[in-house]
Write an enzyme that holds these catalytic residues in place. Structure first.
Site, PDB file in Angstrom:
ATOM      1  CB  ALA A   1      48.467  12.515 -11.706  1.00  0.00           C
TER       2      ALA A   1
ATOM      3  NE  ARG B   1      34.576  10.447   2.381  1.00  0.00           N
ATOM      4  CZ  ARG B   1      35.567  10.758   3.234  1.00  0.00           C
ATOM      5  NH1 ARG B   1      36.830  10.790   2.810  1.00  0.00           N
ATOM      6  NH2 ARG B   1      35.295  11.032   4.490  1.00  0.00           N
TER       7      ARG B   1
ATOM      8  N   GLY C   1       1.983  -5.940  15.125  1.00  0.00           N
ATOM      9  CA  GLY C   1       2.451  -7.329  15.244  1.00  0.00           C
ATOM     10  C   GLY C   1       3.958  -7.387  15.442  1.00  0.00           C
TER      11      GLY C   1
ATOM     12  NE  ARG D   1       4.639 -15.090  10.039  1.00  0.00           N
ATOM     13  CZ  ARG D   1       3.367 -14.985   9.633  1.00  0.00           C
ATOM     14  NH1 ARG D   1       2.869 -15.904   8.823  1.00  0.00           N
ATOM     15  NH2 ARG D   1       2.616 -13.963   9.995  1.00  0.00           N
TER      16      ARG D   1
ATOM     17  CE1 TYR E   1      41.470  14.668  12.211  1.00  0.00           C
ATOM     18  CE2 TYR E   1      42.561  12.607  11.619  1.00  0.00           C
ATOM     19  CZ  TYR E   1      41.811  13.349  12.514  1.00  0.00           C
ATOM     20  OH  TYR E   1      41.403  12.792  13.689  1.00  0.00           O
TER      21      TYR E   1
HETATM   22  C1  UD1 Z   1      -3.495 -12.114   8.236  1.00  0.00           C
HETATM   23  C2  UD1 Z   1      -4.910 -12.684   8.251  1.00  0.00           C
HETATM   24  C3  UD1 Z   1      -5.039 -13.689   7.130  1.00  0.00           C
HETATM   25  C4  UD1 Z   1      -4.708 -13.057   5.805  1.00  0.00           C
HETATM   26  C5  UD1 Z   1      -3.331 -12.361   5.840  1.00  0.00           C
HETATM   27  C6  UD1 Z   1      -3.158 -11.541   4.601  1.00  0.00           C
HETATM   28  C7  UD1 Z   1      -5.667 -12.683  10.566  1.00  0.00           C
HETATM   29  C8  UD1 Z   1      -5.899 -13.487  11.779  1.00  0.00           C
HETATM   30  N1  UD1 Z   1      -5.170 -13.306   9.528  1.00  0.00           N
HETATM   31  O1  UD1 Z   1      -2.617 -13.198   8.525  1.00  0.00           O
HETATM   32  O2  UD1 Z   1      -6.372 -14.193   7.085  1.00  0.00           O
HETATM   33  O3  UD1 Z   1      -4.738 -14.021   4.782  1.00  0.00           O
HETATM   34  O4  UD1 Z   1      -3.230 -11.497   6.970  1.00  0.00           O
HETATM   35  O5  UD1 Z   1      -1.849 -11.025   4.517  1.00  0.00           O
HETATM   36  O6  UD1 Z   1      -5.957 -11.516  10.562  1.00  0.00           O
HETATM   37  N2  UD1 Z   1      -1.045  -7.123  13.700  1.00  0.00           N
HETATM   38  C9  UD1 Z   1      -1.295  -6.277  14.757  1.00  0.00           C
HETATM   39  N3  UD1 Z   1      -1.565  -6.807  15.976  1.00  0.00           N
HETATM   40  C10 UD1 Z   1      -1.606  -8.154  16.194  1.00  0.00           C
HETATM   41  C11 UD1 Z   1      -1.344  -9.019  15.104  1.00  0.00           C
HETATM   42  C12 UD1 Z   1      -1.071  -8.462  13.869  1.00  0.00           C
HETATM   43  O7  UD1 Z   1      -1.282  -5.065  14.615  1.00  0.00           O
HETATM   44  O8  UD1 Z   1      -1.857  -8.556  17.336  1.00  0.00           O
HETATM   45  C13 UD1 Z   1      -0.722  -6.536  12.386  1.00  0.00           C
HETATM   46  C14 UD1 Z   1       0.657  -6.911  11.908  1.00  0.00           C
HETATM   47  O9  UD1 Z   1       1.602  -5.912  12.280  1.00  0.00           O
HETATM   48  C15 UD1 Z   1       0.484  -7.001  10.404  1.00  0.00           C
HETATM   49  C16 UD1 Z   1      -0.988  -7.339  10.224  1.00  0.00           C
HETATM   50  O10 UD1 Z   1      -1.625  -7.068  11.440  1.00  0.00           O
HETATM   51  O11 UD1 Z   1       0.751  -5.773   9.754  1.00  0.00           O
HETATM   52  C17 UD1 Z   1      -1.188  -8.806   9.843  1.00  0.00           C
HETATM   53  O12 UD1 Z   1      -0.605  -9.631  10.826  1.00  0.00           O
HETATM   54  P1  UD1 Z   1       0.146 -10.962  10.426  1.00  0.00           P
HETATM   55  O13 UD1 Z   1       0.611 -11.597  11.656  1.00  0.00           O
HETATM   56  O14 UD1 Z   1       1.103 -10.718   9.353  1.00  0.00           O
HETATM   57  O15 UD1 Z   1      -1.113 -11.809   9.890  1.00  0.00           O
HETATM   58  P2  UD1 Z   1      -1.064 -13.021   8.873  1.00  0.00           P
HETATM   59  O16 UD1 Z   1      -0.646 -14.242   9.573  1.00  0.00           O
HETATM   60  O17 UD1 Z   1      -0.317 -12.633   7.652  1.00  0.00           O
HETATM   61 CA    CA Z   2       0.929 -10.900   7.072  1.00  0.00          CA
END
Ligand code: UD1
Ligand code: CA
Length: 468
Positions: free
Chosen positions: A379, A332, A12, A16, A386
């Site tokens: 002291a 250091r 993902g 945020r 350098y």
């Molecule tokens: C997700 C769940 C939600 C749950 C929450 C718990 C879904 C649709 N929603 O929401 O129900 O309550 O986690 O924390 O699954 N990721 C990918 N590829 C993507 C999208 C996300 O690999 O296309 C990975 C992200 O890197 C992350 C994880 O999946 O590690 C969760 O994605 P995120 O966007 O954080 O989902 P939430 O909105 O938190």
């Molecule tokens: Ca999440």
């Protein structure tokens, strides 16, 4: 025999977080977020893990190393799509998948083990890990039927008023029967508020097909997902409480745990006392019976036993048994102190080796020096290491005595047992057992202050006359 394989979702964008860096690499207590997740899986006995990475995935791969299988998802089209991308990387023998998100670093191995054990014992096609949260905002809500069985998960963006009021949330952690999962995922679409393939939608498909979908509840705290910087800070606080509790259980005194910051990568020996404002970071080892702080940072360093460090910064250094550092000292990288070295106030030491029992009590800079044992550094001693182009070494042999306010212009050597007169600028080697003095001789002129006074009085009188 069933084989449980981990699938870690980390492709993902983490929008945020508003970061240039992948979300799962943001550090908590000195380790990237995702490392906690893969470690929890490993500790639960899940050896084979497929990590789904995407945009900037190379840096995730580099951080985790080659002990994992990797799958690529770019662009990120949802958690359901991410799991589909993992399919080709799964070992052929894997029949049970433990799917976790890379952004739940507080997860405990015990909970994961419980999840797949219950899943296997129940012969379920899917088991969802849920949690009750006082404030469920941001999570998918778990929708159960009248009989209490899980029917679906509704994402917050797609939820109606009644669904938003549900406090049981999806933790993003699941156990699936492999075949059932992939066949269900192929039926999942993107007709939702975010236009994404939702992994939890596979649950509704399975329910519709009459498959066994079970649930297990876990603690809200350990299943917290990190989506924002505020979440990161909250999770770090939990982790820090855990680390500090473990230190105290292990026999370390924390005078004020609320202001003691120890990374997950640090080891501290018994009967060591950590004072407020202490930061122990990176691959740091602190021995037994030490006293660290207040207001001290030790990073990537090894401290022996009975070491005292106060109001100091120690970076990539080795400190022997019984050394005393500070207050207001800076060690250091590349500094190695043997046993019982004293480094006092306003001393900076860079890349030096310093022998047993040597004292550097105050106001000194030592850089690129090799100092023997039993040496006293006065002291205001400065190694002039350098020349504007390169660094040069200084050698100070055993039992030498360096007088105060000495400049040692490197490369230079002060021999064993030699003495350097205070205020010297030493540019040539001082042979063993000799005195080196390099300063202009003092001249005393008798009556000079009085004579000067008379001259001034005469001058003033003359000036007054001219101005009248
Ligand atoms: C997700 C769940 C939600 C749950 C929450 C718990 C879904 C649709 N929603 O929401 O129900 O309550 O986690 O924390 O699954 N990721 C990918 N590829 C993507 C999208 C996300 O690999 O296309 C990975 C992200 O890197 C992350 C994880 O999946 O590690 C969760 O994605 P995120 O966007 O954080 O989902 P939430 O909105 O938190
Ligand atoms: Ca999440």
């Amino acid at each position: 025999m069933t084989q449980v394989v981990g699938v870690v979702l980390a492709a993902g964008q983490g929008k945020r977080m508003r970061s240039r860096h992948p979300k799962v690499l943001h550090p908590l207590a000195g380790k990237p977020m995702i490392e906690y997740v893969v470690a929890a899986l490993r500790e639960a006995g899940v050896e084979e893990q497929v990590i789904v990475i995407g945009h900037q995935g190379e840096s995730v791969r580099q951080a985790l190393g080659e002990g994992y299988r990797y799958a690529y998802q770019d662009p990120p089209r949802g958690t359901g799509d991410a799991v589909l991308k993992a399919e080709a990387a799964l070992p052929a023998t894997a029949d049970t998948l433990l799917v976790v998100c890379g952004d739940t670093p507080l997860l405990q191995a015990e909970t994961l083990r419980r999840l797949f054990e219950q899943h296997l014992a129940a012969g379920a096609q899917a088991t969802l890990l849920t949690a009750h949260r006082d404030d469920p905002a941001g999570y998918g809500r778990v929708i159960r039927g009248a009989d209490g069985r899980v029917l679906a998960v509704v994402e917050e963006q797609d939820a109606g008023t009644a669904e938003l009021a549900v406090q049981e949330v999806n933790t993003g952690i699941y156990c699936f029967a492999r075949e059932a999962l992939f066949s269900a995922l192929r039926e999942v679409g993107t007709d939702n508020a975010q236009g994404e393939y939702y992994l939890p939608d596979a649950l509704a498909v399975l329910v519709r097909r009459g498959a066994r979908v079970a649930a297990l509840e876990a603690a809200a705290e350990e299943t917290m997902g990190i989506n924002s910087r505020a979440d990161l800070a909250a999770a770090t606080a939990v982790l820090r409480r855990r680390i500090n509790a473990a230190l105290m259980t292990g026999g370390v005194t924390l005078v004020d745990p609320a202001t003691t910051y120890v990374d997950a990568t640090v080891e501290v020996g018994r009967d060591t006392i950590l004072h407020p404002g202490t930061f122990l970071q990176g691959q740091t080892v602190v021995g037994e019976e030490c006293e660290i702080g207040p207001f001290t940072t030790v990073r990537a360093s090894r401290l022996g036993n009975h070491v005292v460090v106060q109001y100091a910064v120690v970076v990539e250094s080795e400190v022997g048994d019984g050394c005393q550092i500070g207050p207001f000292a800076y060690l250091r990288p590349g500094t190695r102190l043997a046993a019982r070295v004293k480094v006092g106030d306003f001393v900076e030491i860079k890349k030096c080796e310093i022998g047993e029992g040597t004292k550097v009590p105050h106001l000194t800079y030592l850089g690129d020096a090799v100092v023997g044992r039993g040496v006293n550094i006065g002291a205001g001693t400065i190694t002039c290491n350098y020349d504007g182009e390169r660094k040069w070494p200084t050698f100070i042999e055993d039992e030498a005595f360096i007088g105060s306010n000495t400049n040692l212009v490197a490369p230079v050597r002060v021999g064993r047992g030699a003495v350097v007169g205070a205020g010297s600028t030493i540019t040539k080697n001082v042979p063993p057992g000799s005195l080196g003095v390099a300063r202009s001789r003092q001249a005393n002129i008798a009556g000079w202050p009085a004579k000067k006074g008379r001259k001034r009085a005469e001058k003033d009188e003359k000036e007054e006359g001219e101005n009248a």
